[in-house]
Design a protein around this motif. Structure first.
Motif, PDB file in Angstrom:
ATOM      1  N   LYS A 266       0.832  -1.209   0.000  1.00 14.96           N
ATOM      2  CA  LYS A 266       0.000   0.000   0.000  1.00 14.96           C
ATOM      3  C   LYS A 266       0.864   1.256   0.000  1.00 14.96           C
ATOM      4  O   LYS A 266       0.570   2.230  -0.694  1.00 14.96           O
ATOM      5  CB  LYS A 266      -0.927   0.002   1.224  1.00 14.96           C
ATOM      6  N   GLU A 267       1.930   1.238   0.789  1.00 18.81           N
ATOM      7  CA  GLU A 267       2.840   2.394   0.848  1.00 18.81           C
ATOM      8  C   GLU A 267       3.436   2.678  -0.526  1.00 18.81           C
ATOM      9  O   GLU A 267       3.529   3.830  -0.956  1.00 18.81           O
ATOM     10  CB  GLU A 267       3.964   2.112   1.847  1.00 18.81           C
ATOM     11  N   ASN A 268       3.833   1.608  -1.233  1.00 16.62           N
ATOM     12  CA  ASN A 268       4.472   1.785  -2.538  1.00 16.62           C
ATOM     13  C   ASN A 268       3.501   2.280  -3.608  1.00 16.62           C
ATOM     14  O   ASN A 268       3.933   2.768  -4.651  1.00 16.62           O
ATOM     15  CB  ASN A 268       5.108   0.474  -2.994  1.00 16.62           C
ATOM     16  N   PHE A 269       2.204   2.154  -3.345  1.00 14.54           N
ATOM     17  CA  PHE A 269       1.204   2.665  -4.284  1.00 14.54           C
ATOM     18  C   PHE A 269       0.777   4.089  -3.929  1.00 14.54           C
ATOM     19  O   PHE A 269       0.298   4.836  -4.785  1.00 14.54           O
ATOM     20  CB  PHE A 269      -0.019   1.742  -4.311  1.00 14.54           C
ATOM     21  N   ASP A 270       0.974   4.469  -2.682  1.00 12.02           N
ATOM     22  CA  ASP A 270       0.487   5.764  -2.179  1.00 12.02           C
ATOM     23  C   ASP A 270       1.491   6.866  -2.476  1.00 12.02           C
ATOM     24  O   ASP A 270       2.155   7.402  -1.587  1.00 12.02           O
ATOM     25  CB  ASP A 270       0.220   5.656  -0.675  1.00 12.02           C
ATOM     26  N   LEU A 271       1.594   7.228  -3.741  1.00 14.87           N
ATOM     27  CA  LEU A 271       2.587   8.216  -4.163  1.00 14.87           C
ATOM     28  C   LEU A 271       1.965   9.580  -4.403  1.00 14.87           C
ATOM     29  O   LEU A 271       0.809   9.680  -4.798  1.00 14.87           O
ATOM     30  CB  LEU A 271       3.286   7.749  -5.444  1.00 14.87           C
TER      31      LEU A 271
END
Length: 314
Positions: A266-271
């Motif tokens: 999720k972190e890697n998608f939350d840009l």
């Protein structure tokens, strides 16, 4: 929003999501869970490969997501790759069809030549001689293999084709003679290996540069500990990983990231977009230059153990 960015492909009919999820993951059960989590988080670009040995698990995760109505097939950009032992033109179609069956799809959005190096044809993924040296196949040219990929596009079951782990020189050789130009070139790239010259050539020819190892795999020197990246992360209230990935998307490349942890996925998608001065800081302020994977010199991916795809993210 940056996380939903798509980049048009040279065929004009499709586009590739800039944010991609790589699927070289330790085992099938873990692969299936990670792909399901990636689709749930919002990833709509899955990068697979015959060589990873887990296309079945990726296919199961996609099938379940399609059946549940979480996502539609037409919304997921699926890439897979032809392995080095199948470069002979007469082997390409069977390898491609086997990937389709394992992935449980009727077509793939992009099919890549995993590396420009042909290995001895056969069932042994990593053929070696008595001295432990790779056995290459001199009986086929990269252009010959490319022609076989062009035929896959003609068949309608492969939307676009491209190359992986390729040097600029070899890419130029293919572009010069290709009937169907490469749509995607997948190479290692990150702030420690920006590949500006290759990126410029890709821009000139309408090719999407797809970066793997976008976070440097946590190898030394650790990109995510870089002072420039950390300072920007602190300033924009994002993690160093989110800064490095936003940099990749903002400069016009697509990228791959891999994790088996739902919160990290999720972190890697939350840009979010970086300020322009931060983009310039990364370009001007980072002096480290290093390639973590020597695959472009040998055809042997450095993140795939010889015993089989049991770790890493390539």
């Amino acid at each position: 929003m940056l996380r939903y960015k798509r980049i048009p492909l040279s065929d004009g009919a499709t586009s590739i999501p800039a944010l991609g999820f790589g699927t070289l993951i330790p085992d099938p059960a873990t692969t299936k869970r990670a792909v399901a989590a990636a689709l749930e988080a919002g990833f709509r670009h899955l990068d697979c490969a015959e060589r990873y040995g887990n296309e079945d698990a990726v296919g199961e995760a996609m099938r379940d997501a399609f059946a549940a109505g979480t996502v539609r097939r037409e919304d997921v950009f699926v890439t897979t790759k032809l392995w080095n032992t199948n470069h002979r033109p007469e082997r390409v179609l069977a390898a491609f069809q086997a990937s389709l069956r394992r992935l449980q799809v009727d077509y793939v959005d992009c099919y890549l030549i995993h590396t420009p190096f042909a290995f001895q044809p056969g069932d042994e993924n990593d053929p070696r001689d008595e001295h432990g040296e790779v056995i290459y196949d001199s009986g086929v040219s990269l252009i010959g293999t490319w022609r076989a990929l062009e035929a896959l596009v003609d068949s309608g079951r492969c939307r676009s084709i491209g190359l992986s782990d390729v040097t600029l020189e070899k890419l130029k050789d293919v572009v010069a003679v290709a009937r169907i130009k490469p749509a995607v070139v997948q190479v290692e790239s990150h702030p420690y290996l920006p590949e500006w010259e290759l990126l410029e050539f890709c821009r000139e020819h309408g090719i999407v540069l797809l970066a793997f190892a976008a976070l440097g795999h946590g190898m030394e020197p650790n990109l995510l500990e870089d002072p420039v990246i950390k300072a920007i992360a602190h300033r924009v209230n994002k993690t160093p990983a989110q800064v490095a990935l936003a940099w990749a998307a903002q400069r016009g490349t697509a990228f791959l990231t891999t994790s088996v942890t739902p919160s990290r996925i999720k972190e890697n998608f939350d840009l979010s977009e970086l300020p322009e001065d931060a983009m310039q800081q990364i370009r001007d302020g980072i002096k480290t230059n290093i390639r973590f994977n020597g695959v472009i010199e040998t055809g042997v991916p450095g993140f795939i153990p010889r015993a089989g795809p049991t770790q890493g993210s390539r």
